[in-house]
Enzyme design. Sequence first.
Site, PDB file in Angstrom:
ATOM      1  N   ILE A 288      45.453  47.758  37.346  1.00  6.52           N
ATOM      2  CA  ILE A 288      43.808  47.109  38.368  1.00  6.52           C
ATOM      3  C   ILE A 288      43.503  48.695  39.155  1.00  6.52           C
ATOM      4  O   ILE A 288      42.349  49.267  39.088  1.00  6.52           O
ATOM      5  CB  ILE A 288      45.030  47.153  39.127  1.00  6.52           C
ATOM      6  CG1 ILE A 288      45.975  46.024  39.443  1.00  6.52           C
ATOM      7  CG2 ILE A 288      44.110  47.220  41.199  1.00  6.52           C
ATOM      8  CD1 ILE A 288      45.279  44.607  39.523  1.00  6.52           C
ATOM      9  N   LYS A 405      54.787  39.852  47.195  1.00  8.83           N
ATOM     10  CA  LYS A 405      56.172  39.862  47.512  1.00  8.83           C
ATOM     11  C   LYS A 405      56.490  41.060  48.725  1.00  8.83           C
ATOM     12  O   LYS A 405      57.747  41.174  48.598  1.00  8.83           O
ATOM     13  CB  LYS A 405      56.862  40.794  46.465  1.00  8.83           C
ATOM     14  CG  LYS A 405      56.583  39.703  45.166  1.00  8.83           C
ATOM     15  CD  LYS A 405      56.331  40.670  43.524  1.00  8.83           C
ATOM     16  CE  LYS A 405      56.562  39.083  42.458  1.00  8.83           C
ATOM     17  NZ  LYS A 405      55.380  39.023  42.026  1.00  8.83           N
ATOM     18  N   VAL A 443      48.828  39.425  38.907  1.00  6.73           N
ATOM     19  CA  VAL A 443      47.035  39.440  37.935  1.00  6.73           C
ATOM     20  C   VAL A 443      47.654  39.080  36.525  1.00  6.73           C
ATOM     21  O   VAL A 443      48.411  39.834  35.767  1.00  6.73           O
ATOM     22  CB  VAL A 443      46.803  40.707  38.221  1.00  6.73           C
ATOM     23  CG1 VAL A 443      45.494  41.330  37.628  1.00  6.73           C
ATOM     24  CG2 VAL A 443      46.541  41.755  39.923  1.00  6.73           C
ATOM     25  N   ARG A 534      65.723  35.442  37.749  1.00  4.11           N
ATOM     26  CA  ARG A 534      66.172  36.531  37.594  1.00  4.11           C
ATOM     27  C   ARG A 534      66.921  37.771  38.651  1.00  4.11           C
ATOM     28  O   ARG A 534      66.150  36.624  39.762  1.00  4.11           O
ATOM     29  CB  ARG A 534      65.377  37.795  36.874  1.00  4.11           C
ATOM     30  CG  ARG A 534      65.155  37.308  35.095  1.00  4.11           C
ATOM     31  CD  ARG A 534      64.493  37.948  35.147  1.00  4.11           C
ATOM     32  NE  ARG A 534      62.437  37.499  35.471  1.00  4.11           N
ATOM     33  CZ  ARG A 534      61.536  38.338  34.381  1.00  4.11           C
ATOM     34  NH1 ARG A 534      61.412  39.204  34.066  1.00  4.11           N
ATOM     35  NH2 ARG A 534      60.455  37.987  35.929  1.00  4.11           N
TER      36      ARG A 534
END
Length: 612
Positions: A288, A405, A443, A534
Amino acid sequence: MTYQKRLSLLVGLDSAIVLFSIYIGYFILHPYMNIYNASTLFISSISLLASHHLFAALYKLYQKAWEYASVRELVAIAKAVTLSIAITAIIQLAAFQDIYIRVLLVTWMLHILLIGGSRFSWRMYRDHFIAGDEEKKRALIVGAGSGGSMVVRQLLNHNDVDFCPVALVDDDSNKQRLQIHGVTVEGKTADIPRIVEERQIDHIIIAIPSLKRSETQHIYKQCAKTSAKVQIMPLIEDVITGRVSVNQFREVQVEDLLGRDPVELNIESISEYVKGRTILVTGAGGSIGSEICRQIGTFQPGKIVLVGHGENSIYQIDMELRNRNKGSIEIIPIIGDIQDRERMLSVMQEYKPDVVYHAAAHKHVPLMEYNPKEAVKNNIFGTKNLAEAACAAGVKKFVLISSDKAVNPTNVMGATKRVAEMVIQQLDKESETSFVAVRFGNVLGSRGSVIPLFKKQIQAGGPVTVTHPDMTRYFMTIPEASRLVIQAGALAKGGEIFVLDMGEPVKIVDLAKNLIKLSGYGIEEIGIKFSGIRPGEKMYEELLNNNEVHPNQVFPKIHIGKAGQVEGEVLWEFINSLPAKSNGLLKEELVEIANAKGELQQLMREVSGVLI
């Protein structure tokens, strides 16, 4: 053949045709009109020959590539011949007080026929005798508009291309059964599987330059039902600027199948706060951060300060930007860790940036579950160090790259990102610097994303591992994410959390299937294995809580969130207490605090041990 030889050949051929035409015209009509006269024939021949070469040069008949001759070239021939005949008629009138109209008419017809025939015969010979279509792959062109027409013509005219256009498809009902350069439109996109089977198609080329991603996804679903390889024609602007040729087709990328269109920038508002300014980017060597640097460079800042911890990645983006901008922008590479408070204070004071884009972070969810203290040190304390250094240096705007998140986090990474948002929201109240955060989903293609992992697994022969068949994520491309960050800086007034309207979430298993197909394999050939969720992972991601989102967009596809804030004293006391926590307690309290809603203030007091 050199240009001089080619020019001599064409001039000689045209001279022979001109003289032949006028002599034949005179001799055909002489028995009936008794018009033969040596001086008349000589003057007419010389005037026609001279005027023909004059107008041939004017209409550039000797510069045209006749192997690609079309109606436009035929029109140019007609104009040159007609004008040369007209000049000859004027000279006849002046010299003989008469115009031999019938002779000139016969001459005009022979002239057109022989000049045009000499040019177009080369194209016909080249197309039908030189081109080895039987050895080429049979191609179906999707799109019968300008793009499709351009592709068909290029494939027919270039012997070095491996494709032979066999059929076209287009959803426009008015184009059905029409022919474009001899290739028939045989159906609509829904007919692709049938046409591929019936016409034994090896290759499908999508040739619709204005195609939206949602439409690309629809077309690709039809193409995926076949065994043909799928490619896309290059962008028209790249063809026009000469970066690529029309027949340099590219592979379909996963980004093309997201089903959503990229965010467009407000160029004026961005230029206003970037042009001529000093811009600092942390994590400048990352996916990014490096893309932010590339896109910022197009707005001509005065300086770009590249801050990163890894010397190799900073070296690479430094060299790339220097080559790209050719000295028009000052590039300053800085090796430094955002956890080093003194280093960040020093860098900010030395370069006094106008705008800071904070992209440095630990973002890998499972790794941070095993290393919560490192997540806290980097994502919380690193952000706090950098933000406070920005305040001290008088930075005008500070943009934090956050994550989806951070919403109702179930993991350490998301919780530390949410606390980082709280930090910059609090500092926005306490300083003159405008602080904002930008949240977006996963992304595509970034380091640590599923795409590089899937590609490695496919190259190794499979299977591709997916955690759960129902797991979904929001996705965007690296350029999209970077555009949002840049645009947020232009929109920022201070304290906002900007969120991109990311469209519909994508099933990870569908992403895996598309990538397998795009790699030229079958699903059964590679296989998909479900490994289980996970530690710290969610089945579904969110971008804002229901009570956090403003319904109105402040910019196309951009919302402002209403994420809750906390009292500064409580926040700082809680953050200062974090280093003393054990790993287990640290994870538990981070997630609990980041998820607290109405009870946030009291919960922070209890966890941090602050008594008020």
